[in-house]
Scaffold this motif. Structure first.
Motif, PDB file in Angstrom:
ATOM      1  N   LYS A 161      59.404   5.492 129.026  1.00  0.00           N
ATOM      2  CA  LYS A 161      58.619   6.171 127.994  1.00  0.00           C
ATOM      3  C   LYS A 161      59.374   7.387 127.457  1.00  0.00           C
ATOM      4  CE  LYS A 161      54.196   8.543 127.443  1.00  0.00           C
ATOM      5  NZ  LYS A 161      53.006   9.040 128.143  1.00  0.00           N
ATOM      6  N   ASN A 162      59.977   8.157 128.366  1.00  0.00           N
ATOM      7  CA  ASN A 162      60.749   9.335 127.950  1.00  0.00           C
ATOM      8  C   ASN A 162      61.978   8.930 127.139  1.00  0.00           C
ATOM      9  OD1 ASN A 162      58.951  11.058 129.173  1.00  0.00           O
ATOM     10  ND2 ASN A 162      60.122  11.201 131.076  1.00  0.00           N
ATOM     11  N   ALA A 163      62.659   7.855 127.557  1.00  0.00           N
ATOM     12  CA  ALA A 163      63.842   7.389 126.825  1.00  0.00           C
ATOM     13  C   ALA A 163      63.471   6.931 125.422  1.00  0.00           C
ATOM     14  CB  ALA A 163      64.519   6.258 127.599  1.00  0.00           C
ATOM     15  N   MET A 164      62.336   6.256 125.287  1.00  0.00           N
ATOM     16  CA  MET A 164      61.892   5.800 123.965  1.00  0.00           C
ATOM     17  C   MET A 164      61.556   6.987 123.065  1.00  0.00           C
ATOM     18  SD  MET A 164      59.684   2.443 125.026  1.00  0.00           S
ATOM     19  CE  MET A 164      59.345   1.880 123.374  1.00  0.00           C
ATOM     20  N   ALA A 165      60.968   8.033 123.643  1.00  0.00           N
ATOM     21  CA  ALA A 165      60.655   9.232 122.860  1.00  0.00           C
ATOM     22  C   ALA A 165      61.950   9.921 122.411  1.00  0.00           C
ATOM     23  CB  ALA A 165      59.798  10.188 123.678  1.00  0.00           C
ATOM     24  N   ARG A 166      62.958   9.994 123.318  1.00  0.00           N
ATOM     25  CA  ARG A 166      64.248  10.589 122.941  1.00  0.00           C
ATOM     26  C   ARG A 166      64.917   9.788 121.834  1.00  0.00           C
ATOM     27  NH1 ARG A 166      64.756  11.290 128.517  1.00  0.00           N
ATOM     28  NH2 ARG A 166      66.052   9.415 128.687  1.00  0.00           N
ATOM     29  N   GLU A 167      64.842   8.454 121.935  1.00  0.00           N
ATOM     30  CA  GLU A 167      65.436   7.592 120.906  1.00  0.00           C
ATOM     31  C   GLU A 167      64.774   7.829 119.556  1.00  0.00           C
ATOM     32  OE1 GLU A 167      66.186   2.833 119.980  1.00  0.00           O
ATOM     33  OE2 GLU A 167      64.867   3.431 121.613  1.00  0.00           O
ATOM     34  N   LYS A 168      63.463   7.979 119.563  1.00  0.00           N
ATOM     35  CA  LYS A 168      62.730   8.207 118.307  1.00  0.00           C
ATOM     36  C   LYS A 168      63.137   9.540 117.688  1.00  0.00           C
ATOM     37  CE  LYS A 168      58.057   8.213 116.428  1.00  0.00           C
ATOM     38  NZ  LYS A 168      56.629   8.113 116.723  1.00  0.00           N
ATOM     39  N   ARG A 169      63.266  10.578 118.524  1.00  0.00           N
ATOM     40  CA  ARG A 169      63.692  11.894 118.018  1.00  0.00           C
ATOM     41  C   ARG A 169      65.116  11.825 117.462  1.00  0.00           C
ATOM     42  NH1 ARG A 169      61.084  13.684 122.758  1.00  0.00           N
ATOM     43  NH2 ARG A 169      63.094  13.964 123.799  1.00  0.00           N
ATOM     44  N   ALA A 170      65.985  11.086 118.168  1.00  0.00           N
ATOM     45  CA  ALA A 170      67.369  10.959 117.705  1.00  0.00           C
ATOM     46  C   ALA A 170      67.420  10.230 116.369  1.00  0.00           C
ATOM     47  CB  ALA A 170      68.205  10.226 118.755  1.00  0.00           C
ATOM     48  N   LYS A 171      66.639   9.182 116.177  1.00  0.00           N
ATOM     49  CA  LYS A 171      66.601   8.456 114.905  1.00  0.00           C
ATOM     50  C   LYS A 171      66.141   9.374 113.782  1.00  0.00           C
ATOM     51  CE  LYS A 171      65.947   3.688 116.434  1.00  0.00           C
ATOM     52  NZ  LYS A 171      65.016   2.549 116.457  1.00  0.00           N
ATOM     53  N   THR A 172      65.131  10.174 114.061  1.00  0.00           N
ATOM     54  CA  THR A 172      64.618  11.102 113.048  1.00  0.00           C
ATOM     55  C   THR A 172      65.705  12.107 112.666  1.00  0.00           C
ATOM     56  OG1 THR A 172      62.410  10.889 113.998  1.00  0.00           O
ATOM     57  CG2 THR A 172      62.762  12.755 112.546  1.00  0.00           C
ATOM     58  N   THR A 173      66.419  12.607 113.652  1.00  0.00           N
ATOM     59  CA  THR A 173      67.497  13.569 113.395  1.00  0.00           C
ATOM     60  C   THR A 173      68.610  12.922 112.568  1.00  0.00           C
ATOM     61  OG1 THR A 173      67.011  14.660 115.495  1.00  0.00           O
ATOM     62  CG2 THR A 173      69.150  15.139 114.498  1.00  0.00           C
ATOM     63  N   VAL A 174      69.002  11.710 112.924  1.00  0.00           N
ATOM     64  CA  VAL A 174      70.065  11.002 112.192  1.00  0.00           C
ATOM     65  C   VAL A 174      69.638  10.758 110.749  1.00  0.00           C
ATOM     66  CG1 VAL A 174      71.304   8.799 112.023  1.00  0.00           C
ATOM     67  CG2 VAL A 174      71.158   9.976 114.214  1.00  0.00           C
ATOM     68  N   GLU A 175      68.389  10.324 110.541  1.00  0.00           N
ATOM     69  CA  GLU A 175      67.892  10.085 109.183  1.00  0.00           C
ATOM     70  C   GLU A 175      67.898  11.376 108.379  1.00  0.00           C
ATOM     71  OE1 GLU A 175      64.059   8.256 109.638  1.00  0.00           O
ATOM     72  OE2 GLU A 175      64.912   6.348 110.292  1.00  0.00           O
ATOM     73  N   SER A 176      67.506  12.469 109.015  1.00  0.00           N
ATOM     74  CA  SER A 176      67.513  13.767 108.337  1.00  0.00           C
ATOM     75  C   SER A 176      68.936  14.175 107.955  1.00  0.00           C
ATOM     76  CB  SER A 176      66.884  14.822 109.245  1.00  0.00           C
ATOM     77  OG  SER A 176      66.996  16.091 108.678  1.00  0.00           O
ATOM     78  N   LEU A 177      69.871  14.003 108.856  1.00  0.00           N
ATOM     79  CA  LEU A 177      71.270  14.352 108.563  1.00  0.00           C
ATOM     80  C   LEU A 177      71.846  13.466 107.465  1.00  0.00           C
ATOM     81  CD1 LEU A 177      72.673  14.942 112.171  1.00  0.00           C
ATOM     82  CD2 LEU A 177      72.304  16.655 110.398  1.00  0.00           C
ATOM     83  N   LEU A 178      71.530  12.181 107.483  1.00  0.00           N
ATOM     84  CA  LEU A 178      72.001  11.280 106.425  1.00  0.00           C
ATOM     85  C   LEU A 178      71.437  11.687 105.071  1.00  0.00           C
ATOM     86  CD1 LEU A 178      71.867   7.743 108.116  1.00  0.00           C
ATOM     87  CD2 LEU A 178      73.887   8.974 107.328  1.00  0.00           C
ATOM     88  N   GLY A 179      70.172  12.063 105.049  1.00  0.00           N
ATOM     89  CA  GLY A 179      69.559  12.527 103.802  1.00  0.00           C
ATOM     90  C   GLY A 179      70.246  13.773 103.276  1.00  0.00           C
ATOM     91  N   ASP A 180      70.541  14.724 104.182  1.00  0.00           N
ATOM     92  CA  ASP A 180      71.246  15.948 103.788  1.00  0.00           C
ATOM     93  C   ASP A 180      72.638  15.628 103.242  1.00  0.00           C
ATOM     94  OD1 ASP A 180      69.055  17.400 104.590  1.00  0.00           O
ATOM     95  OD2 ASP A 180      69.933  18.085 106.492  1.00  0.00           O
ATOM     96  N   LEU A 181      73.351  14.711 103.904  1.00  0.00           N
ATOM     97  CA  LEU A 181      74.695  14.333 103.441  1.00  0.00           C
ATOM     98  C   LEU A 181      74.639  13.664 102.068  1.00  0.00           C
ATOM     99  CD1 LEU A 181      76.397  13.008 106.706  1.00  0.00           C
ATOM    100  CD2 LEU A 181      77.051  15.003 105.368  1.00  0.00           C
ATOM    101  N   MET A 182      73.653  12.816 101.838  1.00  0.00           N
ATOM    102  CA  MET A 182      73.528  12.155 100.551  1.00  0.00           C
ATOM    103  C   MET A 182      73.259  13.169  99.454  1.00  0.00           C
ATOM    104  SD  MET A 182      71.509   8.683 101.590  1.00  0.00           S
ATOM    105  CE  MET A 182      71.659   7.871 100.016  1.00  0.00           C
ATOM    106  N   GLU A 183      72.390  14.146  99.704  1.00  0.00           N
ATOM    107  CA  GLU A 183      72.114  15.187  98.726  1.00  0.00           C
ATOM    108  C   GLU A 183      73.359  16.019  98.441  1.00  0.00           C
ATOM    109  OE1 GLU A 183      68.767  17.695  99.620  1.00  0.00           O
ATOM    110  OE2 GLU A 183      67.482  15.960 100.026  1.00  0.00           O
ATOM    111  N   LYS A 184      74.109  16.333  99.474  1.00  0.00           N
ATOM    112  CA  LYS A 184      75.323  17.131  99.313  1.00  0.00           C
ATOM    113  C   LYS A 184      76.366  16.376  98.518  1.00  0.00           C
ATOM    114  CE  LYS A 184      78.590  19.884 101.914  1.00  0.00           C
ATOM    115  NZ  LYS A 184      79.072  20.272 103.212  1.00  0.00           N
ATOM    116  N   SER A 185      76.495  15.048  98.803  1.00  0.00           N
ATOM    117  CA  SER A 185      77.469  14.259  98.064  1.00  0.00           C
ATOM    118  C   SER A 185      77.086  14.103  96.601  1.00  0.00           C
ATOM    119  CB  SER A 185      77.666  12.873  98.726  1.00  0.00           C
ATOM    120  OG  SER A 185      76.484  12.129  98.613  1.00  0.00           O
ATOM    121  N   LYS A 186      75.797  14.049  96.271  1.00  0.00           N
ATOM    122  CA  LYS A 186      75.343  13.982  94.895  1.00  0.00           C
ATOM    123  C   LYS A 186      75.660  15.268  94.149  1.00  0.00           C
ATOM    124  CE  LYS A 186      71.574  10.680  95.487  1.00  0.00           C
ATOM    125  NZ  LYS A 186      70.118  10.510  95.473  1.00  0.00           N
TER     126      LYS A 186
END
Length: 189
Positions: A161-186
């Motif tokens: 359960k803890n590992a799944m919660a960590r994975e979910k947080r990591a996915k959210t962080t990665v998506e946020s960073l990808l969004g920031d990179l896309m905005e910066k590249s634009k």
């Protein structure tokens, strides 16, 4: 205040350590008839259960529990049945009553002893401790192994359960960073 198991010679008490080992405690029933059955099953002379008296899970069969929810509960109408009584509280074992059955019992005990004529002995089955799947000889040891396995399962489920919660947080962080990179590249284009 710690609660002690009311069973004869049982040293389990409600503590953090026993909870971690998966040992649960169950209050005596409020129904007077059922409470009396529990008291009789304990075979403690002069014992009367109070409202705070408890028995640990070691005195019930695995099928006596309802584990469908988050809390381990006893099924309705269950009576404790697993105890290690001293000799004076053991129920007497009936001996063979007919001549034929006594002779059969005697022949079995003679056959299991050493053969004096040949000097050889009849092999007796030995407990097999070589394999992890071999069952212990006593019900108490089996119950201990079962409780350890159940505690391990509970621990692994918590880790999952803890590992799944960590994975979910990591996915959210990665998506946020990808969004920031896309905005910066634009902006750079």
């Amino acid at each position: 205040m710690p609660e002690h198991c009311a069973a004869y010679s049982c040293s389990n008490r409600r503590t953090v350590e026993t909870r971690a080992r998966g040992i649960t405690f169950h209050k005596f029933p409020k129904d007077k008839a059922m409470r009396k059955k529990w008291e009789v099953a304990l075979r403690r002379e002069g014992f009367t259960a109070s409202d705070s008296s408890v028995l640990c899970c070691g005195h019930f069969k695995q099928g006596d529990f309802d584990m469908t929810g988050q809390i381990v509960r006893l099924r309705d109408g269950v009576i404790p049945s697993i105890f290690s009584f001293p000799a004076h509280l053991q129920k007497p074992v009936k001996s063979r009553s007919t001549i034929t059955s006594r002779r059969a019992e005697e022949s079995l005990s003679v056959a299991s002893q050493d053969d004096p004529k040949t000097g050889t002995s009849n092999p007796q089955p030995q407990p097999n401790d070589d394999h992890g799947y071999a069952l212990p000889a006593s019900p108490t040891a089996l119950k201990i192994r079962l409780n350890e396995a159940l505690a391990r399962v509970e621990s692994l489920e918590r880790e999952k359960k803890n590992a799944m919660a960590r994975e979910k947080r990591a996915k959210t962080t990665v998506e946020s960073l990808l969004g920031d990179l896309m905005e910066k590249s634009k902006k750079d284009l």
